[in-house]
Design a protein around this motif. Structure first.
Motif, PDB file in Angstrom:
ATOM      1  N   TYR A 175      -6.198  -2.640   3.950  1.00  0.00           N
ATOM      2  CA  TYR A 175      -5.107  -2.281   4.864  1.00  0.00           C
ATOM      3  C   TYR A 175      -5.596  -2.244   6.316  1.00  0.00           C
ATOM      4  O   TYR A 175      -4.809  -1.970   7.220  1.00  0.00           O
ATOM      5  N   ALA A 176      -6.888  -2.456   6.528  1.00  0.00           N
ATOM      6  CA  ALA A 176      -7.497  -2.387   7.871  1.00  0.00           C
ATOM      7  C   ALA A 176      -7.430  -0.992   8.452  1.00  0.00           C
ATOM      8  O   ALA A 176      -7.271  -0.809   9.661  1.00  0.00           O
ATOM      9  N   ARG A 183      -4.474   6.425   0.907  1.00  0.00           N
ATOM     10  CA  ARG A 183      -3.890   5.190   0.375  1.00  0.00           C
ATOM     11  C   ARG A 183      -2.358   5.238   0.439  1.00  0.00           C
ATOM     12  O   ARG A 183      -1.711   4.246   0.767  1.00  0.00           O
ATOM     13  N   LYS A 184      -1.782   6.404   0.115  1.00  0.00           N
ATOM     14  CA  LYS A 184      -0.329   6.535   0.125  1.00  0.00           C
ATOM     15  C   LYS A 184       0.242   6.300   1.522  1.00  0.00           C
ATOM     16  O   LYS A 184       1.207   5.545   1.698  1.00  0.00           O
ATOM     17  N   GLN A 219       2.526   3.092   3.172  1.00  0.00           N
ATOM     18  CA  GLN A 219       3.811   3.335   3.830  1.00  0.00           C
ATOM     19  C   GLN A 219       3.861   2.739   5.233  1.00  0.00           C
ATOM     20  O   GLN A 219       4.915   2.264   5.679  1.00  0.00           O
ATOM     21  N   LYS A 220       2.720   2.738   5.908  1.00  0.00           N
ATOM     22  CA  LYS A 220       2.686   2.326   7.298  1.00  0.00           C
ATOM     23  C   LYS A 220       2.352   0.849   7.504  1.00  0.00           C
ATOM     24  O   LYS A 220       2.773   0.251   8.508  1.00  0.00           O
TER      25      LYS A 220
END
Length: 258
Positions: A168-169, A247-248, A252-253
């Motif tokens: 996700y960077a 992680r959650k 989401q972002k």
């Protein structure tokens, strides 16, 4: 660091700006056209000079995904992408020509705040970054090349079917370095060392057993303190790894970087 390996990302041209004023940009377009399918980005240098740096396909995809080059946000950090060398746990180069660290813009800004805190407490030090974004395509290569049963592979590398925070960077691997020389401080183990001496959760035990020293722990605490000031959290098994989000929240972002 880029100086440690031969520069695959090379300077394509130096455009002298003396007295150019509002001159036509056809010469710049001509220089760029020589690159074929390879894009370039312009980097400002001192004394009015500009250089165009080659950007390969992988790096193009990171830029297109909205990620930012950390060294454009923080000027005096060092970058030595270990997965752009064979000096890593897997012993393979999976990044090719990529030598710059990319992160989500929000995460790069968090890292800038961490760096500012480090400068306020230890101005002789800076960050040496080993890894940032890790595209899923690269994650798959690591997964496939890990000589472990699939059941325990997640202990070493995130399953590309699920994705990890590097994908996700929003995770960064780094250490402390001397600001002048760029040489890393001794934090007890090498990067990518998988064993208890690298575990923050096992530091008391490792101290008792003589596997690490109080100086190693003190250096790790400097790093942890700086990263915490930017909003990062560490993990129990790698002193060098820090996450900007869970992680959650990351899911989401942001989108997974493919």
């Amino acid at each position: 660091m880029r100086g440690k390996k031969s520069l695959n990302i090379i300077t394509l041209s130096l455009l002298i700006l003396w007295g150019c004023g509002n001159s036509d940009s056809s010469e710049e377009r001509g220089a760029a056209s020589d690159l074929g399918d390879v894009e370039s980005e312009t980097v400002e240098e001192s004394q009015g000079k500009t250089k165009e740096v080659e950007v390969d396909e992988l790096e193009q995809s990171l830029i297109a995904a909205g990620l930012v080059d950390v060294e454009r946000v923080i000027e005096d950090v060092f970058v030595d992408l270990k997965y752009s060398t064979t000096d890593n746990f897997f012993g393979i180069d999976v990044y090719g020509d990529l030598e710059r660290c990319y992160l989500q813009p929000e995460v790069a800004e968090m890292l800038r705040k961490s760096h500012e805190h480090l400068q306020s407490t230890h101005p002789e030090l800076t960050f040496l970054i080993y890894d940032g974004v890790r595209p899923l395509s690269v994650q798959q290569i690591l997964w496939d090349n890990l000589n472990k049963p699939d059941s325990i592979k997640p202990l070493y590398v995130a399953d590309p079917k699920v994705g990890g925070l590097h994908n996700y960077a929003v995770a960064v691997d780094l250490t402390l370095a001397d600001k002048n020389s760029g040489l890393p401080l001794d934090l007890g183990t090498e990067y990518d060392y998988f064993g208890y001496p690298a575990y923050p959760d096992r530091e008391d035990q490792m101290l008792r057993e003589g596997k690490i020293t109080k100086e190693h722990v003190a250096n790790r605490e400097i790093l942890r303190d700086a990263m915490a000031k930017g909003g990062f959290t560490g993990i129990g098994s790698e002193w060098w790894h820090f996450n900007a989000f869970s992680r959650k929240v990351a899911a989401q972002k942001f989108q997974l970087i493919k």
